[in-house]
Design a protein around this motif. Structure first.
Motif, short mmCIF file in Angstrom:
data_model
loop_
_atom_site.label_atom_id
_atom_site.label_comp_id
_atom_site.label_asym_id
_atom_site.label_seq_id
_atom_site.Cartn_x
_atom_site.Cartn_y
_atom_site.Cartn_z
N UNK A 172 34.41 30.38 -94.78
CA UNK A 172 33.34 31.35 -94.36
C UNK A 172 33.89 32.21 -93.34
N UNK A 173 33.30 33.35 -93.49
CA UNK A 173 33.46 34.41 -92.13
C UNK A 173 31.95 34.16 -91.28
N UNK A 174 32.09 34.15 -89.98
CA UNK A 174 30.70 33.92 -89.44
C UNK A 174 30.55 34.96 -88.39
N UNK A 175 29.41 35.68 -88.17
CA UNK A 175 29.17 36.39 -87.12
C UNK A 175 28.05 36.06 -86.37
N UNK A 176 27.63 36.72 -85.33
CA UNK A 176 26.49 36.38 -84.43
C UNK A 176 26.23 37.40 -83.51
N UNK A 177 25.10 37.92 -83.53
CA UNK A 177 24.57 39.08 -82.63
C UNK A 177 23.09 38.81 -82.27
N UNK A 178 22.69 39.63 -81.47
CA UNK A 178 21.24 39.90 -81.02
C UNK A 178 20.76 41.09 -81.48
N UNK B 206 15.93 38.46 -80.71
CA UNK B 206 16.21 37.53 -81.93
C UNK B 206 17.59 37.49 -82.10
N UNK B 207 18.33 36.04 -82.15
CA UNK B 207 19.90 35.88 -82.21
C UNK B 207 19.97 35.68 -83.70
N UNK B 208 21.01 36.54 -84.17
CA UNK B 208 20.98 36.39 -85.79
C UNK B 208 22.41 35.70 -86.06
N UNK B 209 22.44 35.06 -87.15
CA UNK B 209 23.59 34.30 -87.54
C UNK B 209 23.84 34.90 -88.88
N UNK B 210 25.15 35.27 -89.31
CA UNK B 210 25.46 35.70 -90.43
C UNK B 210 26.63 34.63 -91.05
N UNK B 211 26.60 34.33 -92.11
CA UNK B 211 27.52 33.51 -92.70
C UNK B 211 27.85 34.15 -93.98
N UNK C 290 33.89 32.85 -98.36
CA UNK C 290 35.23 33.86 -98.36
C UNK C 290 35.36 33.82 -99.83
N UNK C 291 35.88 34.92 -100.29
CA UNK C 291 36.28 35.19 -101.76
C UNK C 291 36.91 34.25 -102.45
N UNK C 292 36.29 33.64 -103.84
CA UNK C 292 36.61 32.46 -104.39
C UNK C 292 36.45 31.18 -104.05
N UNK C 293 35.51 31.13 -102.90
CA UNK C 293 35.36 29.62 -102.18
C UNK C 293 33.78 29.67 -102.33
N UNK C 294 33.44 28.44 -102.26
CA UNK C 294 31.84 28.09 -102.01
C UNK C 294 31.93 27.17 -100.68
N UNK C 295 30.69 27.44 -100.05
CA UNK C 295 30.41 26.61 -98.72
C UNK C 295 28.97 26.06 -98.66
N UNK D 215 31.77 34.82 -101.89
CA UNK D 215 31.43 36.08 -101.42
C UNK D 215 30.01 36.54 -100.86
N UNK D 216 29.32 35.49 -101.17
CA UNK D 216 27.71 35.63 -100.74
C UNK D 216 27.42 35.53 -99.37
N UNK D 217 26.42 36.07 -99.04
CA UNK D 217 26.20 36.47 -97.41
C UNK D 217 24.74 35.94 -97.25
N UNK D 218 24.64 35.01 -96.22
CA UNK D 218 23.24 34.72 -95.73
C UNK D 218 23.03 34.93 -94.18
N UNK D 219 22.07 35.41 -93.96
CA UNK D 219 21.49 35.83 -92.50
C UNK D 219 20.23 35.27 -92.04
N UNK D 220 20.38 34.56 -90.88
CA UNK D 220 19.28 33.78 -90.44
C UNK D 220 19.19 33.92 -88.77
N UNK D 221 17.83 33.85 -88.30
CA UNK D 221 17.85 33.73 -86.84
C UNK D 221 18.15 32.23 -86.40
N UNK D 222 18.85 32.29 -85.23
CA UNK D 222 19.29 30.93 -84.45
C UNK D 222 17.81 30.09 -84.36
N UNK D 223 16.83 30.89 -84.05
CA UNK D 223 15.69 29.98 -83.61
C UNK D 223 14.59 30.87 -84.56
N UNK D 224 13.88 30.15 -85.46
CA UNK D 224 12.93 30.77 -86.41
C UNK D 224 11.62 31.14 -85.75
#
Length: 352
Positions: free
Chosen positions: A107-113, A121-126, A129-134, A149-158
Motif C-alpha cells: 500500500x501507499x500510506x498518507x497522514x495529515x491533519x 482530526x488526524x486523517x490516515x489514507x491507505x 497498490x495496483x495489482x495487489x490486495x491488502x 488500487x482502492x483507497x480508504x481514509x479514516x480518522x486516527x481517533x473516531x
C-alpha cells in the motif's frame, strides 16, 4: 461547559508532540502532557501506537527491501519506555508489526491533519497498490480488506458518536460490534452511506462509475441515499443479499446471492458463474490493474464460468481463449508512470 471544552482541546497534544514523544525528542513538559493524556483514556494508547506505526512506515518505506520490519518496529517499542503500560505495548506489538510488514509492501500510506468543527482530526489514507490486495485493522479493531488500487481514509481517533470512513474502490469489512457508535462508510462523494453496528459486508464504489454495490455476508446494514447532505432513502439488507444502487437515477435493486462470488477476491480468488463477459472484464480490470479493448462487439454477448485462485492474468486469458475462442494481445506499458498509475491494455478479438 463551553470553557471546559476549550480547556480540554487546548491541552490535548497534537500529532507533532506525539511524534516527538515517540522519537524521544519531546521536552519534559511535553512528556508529562502526553503521559497525562494517555492516563485519561485507555483508547488513546492505541492511537499512540497507530501513529507510531504509520510514522515509522512512512519513514522506512523506501528502505524496506533491506530492512527487517520486526527489528525496525522493536526500536519504536523501546523508545516508548513506559513500564506502567508494558501490557498494552506487548499486546499490540505483533499487530503493529503486521501492519508495517503488510502495508509497506502492498500500500501507499498518507497522514495529515484536517481542521474541522471542534478542533483538528488526524486523517490516515491507505491505498492498495495496483495489482495487489491488502488488509489492516482500523482504530476500533474493525478489519478492512482493500482490493487493487482502492483507497480508504479514516480518522486516527473516531468521533464519539460514530466511526466514519471514506472509500473509493472496493473493500470488505469485518466490523467490530458497537451499538453506541455506528460504523459508517461514505462513498461516491458522500452520495451514499452504508451504516452498520457490527457485521461483515463487501462494498464496491469506483471513482468513475455511477453504480455502488453492497453485498451483506452477516448481520445487517442500512444503505442511505444522500442528496445535498440529507438522507432521502434508507434500505435495510439481510444476509446473502446484494444491493445495486444507481446514483444517477436513484434506483436500487436487491437480489439474493451466493456471497462468495463477491468476496472471494480478498483471498486471491476470482469466481464467475454464467457471468456476462463485460462484467468479467470489469472484475479482471480491477483485480489486475489492466484495461480491456474489445475489438469485436460479439464478445460482449458471451457469458463465462470459472474459478481461479492466485492465477496470473495470462493464465485466465489462456482459459478464455480455449473456452470462448477469444484471442488476446497484451500491450505492455511504455510511458513513464511517474504521473500516475498506468494500466496495461489487453486487446481482445474473436478467433478467426
Amino acid at each position: 461547559m463551553e470553557k471546559e471544552n476549550r480547556h480540554i482541546i487546548s491541552n490535548e497534544p497534537d500529532e507533532t508532540v506525539l511524534l516527538k514523544y515517540i522519537s524521544e525528542t519531546a521536552s519534559e513538559e511535553e512528556r508529562i502532557r502526553v503521559d497525562d493524556w494517555l492516563r485519561d483514556d485507555e483508547d488513546r494508547e492505541n492511537v499512540l501506537l497507530q501513529l507510531a506505526a504509520i510514522d515509522h512506515a512512512l519513514r522506512t518505506k523506501e528502505r524496506i527491501a533491506s530492512r527487517n520490519p520486526l527489528d525496525a518496529f522493536s526500536k519504536v517499542k523501546r523508545r516508548i519506555k513506559l513500564s506502567q503500560r508494558k501490557y498494552w505495548i506487548d499486546r499490540a506489538y505483533l499487530a503493529a508489526v503486521c501492519f508495517l510488514g503488510v502495508l509497506i509492501l502492498s500500500t501507499a500510506i498518507s497522514y495529515w491533519t484536517q481542521k474541522g468543527i471542534g478542533g483538528e482530526t488526524q486523517i490516515v489514507t491507505v491505498q492498495a497498490n495496483a495489482g495487489m490486495r491488502t488488509h489492516f485493522n482500523l482504530p476500533d479493531g474493525t478489519v478492512a480488506y482493500l482490493n487493487s488500487g482502492s483507497v480508504l481514509s479514516y480518522p486516527l481517533h473516531y468521533d464519539k458518536k460514530e466511526r466514519r470512513v471514506t472509500l473509493t474502490g472496493e473493500a470488505y469489512f469485518k466490523v467490530t460490534h458497537n451499538p453506541e457508535q455506528p460504523f459508517i462508510v461514505s462513498v461516491a462523494n458522500d452520495r451514499m452511506r452504508v451504516k452498520v453496528l457490527g457485521t461483515e459486508f463487501n462494498l464496491q464504489s469506483y471513482k468513475n462509475e455511477n453504480i455502488v454495490q453492497t453485498t451483506l455476508v452477516s448481520g445487517s446494514v442500512n444503505i442511505e441515499a444522500v442528496r445535498k447532505g440529507d438522507i432521502v432513502s434508507n434500505i435495510k439488507l439481510k444476509p446473502s443479499e446484494r444491493a445495486v444502487y444507481d446514483i444517477s437515477s436513484g434506483s436500487v435493486s436487491i437480489a439474493s446471492v451466493n456471497t462468495e462470488y463477491d468476496t472471494a477476491w480478498k483471498e486471491g480468488r476470482l469466481m464467475f458463474k454464467d457471468m456476462p463477459i463485460p462484467q468479467v472484464l470489469k472484475k479482471l480490470s480491477y483485480f489486475y490493474n489492466v484495461r480491456f479493448d474489445v475489438k469485436d462487439s460479439v464478445i460482449n454477448t458471451y457469458r463465462f464460468t470459472g474459478t481461479f485462485e492466485n492465477k496470473l492474468l495470462s493464465q485466465i486469458l489462456d482459459y478464455l481463449k480455449i473456452s470462448s475462442q477469444i484471442d488476446y494481445t497484451i500491450k505492455q506499458m511504455t510511458s513513464d508512470d511517474s504521473s500516475g498509475i498506468q494500466n496495461e491494455t489487453v486487446i481482445l478479438k474473436k478467433m478467426r
